[in-house]
Design a protein around this motif. Sequence first.
Motif, PDB file in Angstrom:
ATOM      1  N   THR A  28      34.753  40.910  38.550  1.00  0.00           N
ATOM      2  CA  THR A  28      34.166  39.754  37.890  1.00  0.00           C
ATOM      3  C   THR A  28      34.664  38.479  38.556  1.00  0.00           C
ATOM      4  O   THR A  28      35.520  38.524  39.431  1.00  0.00           O
ATOM      5  CB  THR A  28      34.539  39.726  36.395  1.00  0.00           C
ATOM      6  N   SER A  63      28.661  38.205  39.934  1.00  0.00           N
ATOM      7  CA  SER A  63      29.066  38.270  38.527  1.00  0.00           C
ATOM      8  C   SER A  63      28.698  36.973  37.800  1.00  0.00           C
ATOM      9  O   SER A  63      29.569  36.232  37.335  1.00  0.00           O
ATOM     10  CB  SER A  63      30.577  38.531  38.477  1.00  0.00           C
ATOM     11  N   SER A  66      30.090  35.822  34.409  1.00  0.00           N
ATOM     12  CA  SER A  66      31.486  35.383  34.330  1.00  0.00           C
ATOM     13  C   SER A  66      31.620  33.872  34.329  1.00  0.00           C
ATOM     14  O   SER A  66      32.702  33.346  34.109  1.00  0.00           O
ATOM     15  CB  SER A  66      32.291  35.951  35.503  1.00  0.00           C
TER      16      SER A  66
END
Length: 182
Positions: A28, A63, A66
């Motif tokens: 992430t 990601s 995130s």
Amino acid sequence: VLGSDGNVSITNTLSAGTLGDDVTQNSTYYVQGKLDSTTDLSSSGEMLNLTGTTDPHIVWTGSTSSFSIGSTTTHDFKFTKKGIYFVSFNVSARADSSNKHEEVLVQVRGTGSESSSILSASVCGIANIDSSRTDFGYASSQLIKEFAVNDMINFFVDSNNFDGVRIGNETHITVFLLRATA
């Protein structure tokens, strides 16, 4: 706690020690964004749109959940985890007009919504090599900085009032977490 297989599991905080090469972390807190298409640049400069389809806009991979990308305005990139991050902003530019020398300024700015406070910047010149052909230049600006939760940055490009400058679809942004901090 030392297991029978020789591995250690930590239920509290590790205050000192070394993590081995085989320790895995979550995948992430990394994103790569790319300009969707070659776009004319306003002669007064502009922030890239980090969401939506209005040019110049970025298409993201990685990601993305995130981070909070474009949640405040389409220009804002918001951090959701406190830590030290690497930020890279790379712009491919072209001058389509003849008999001119152009320049392109790229900036990572923040840390508030649509901030004009410069954190990192770079300038490239586009020489008029051949007035019958498009000339190219490339500017890159990097930053390593600790960001707090809800800090925001934006990505700004300016041609210093020159017309006929375009930013290419090779333009890209990279952001990833180097280390979480408390």
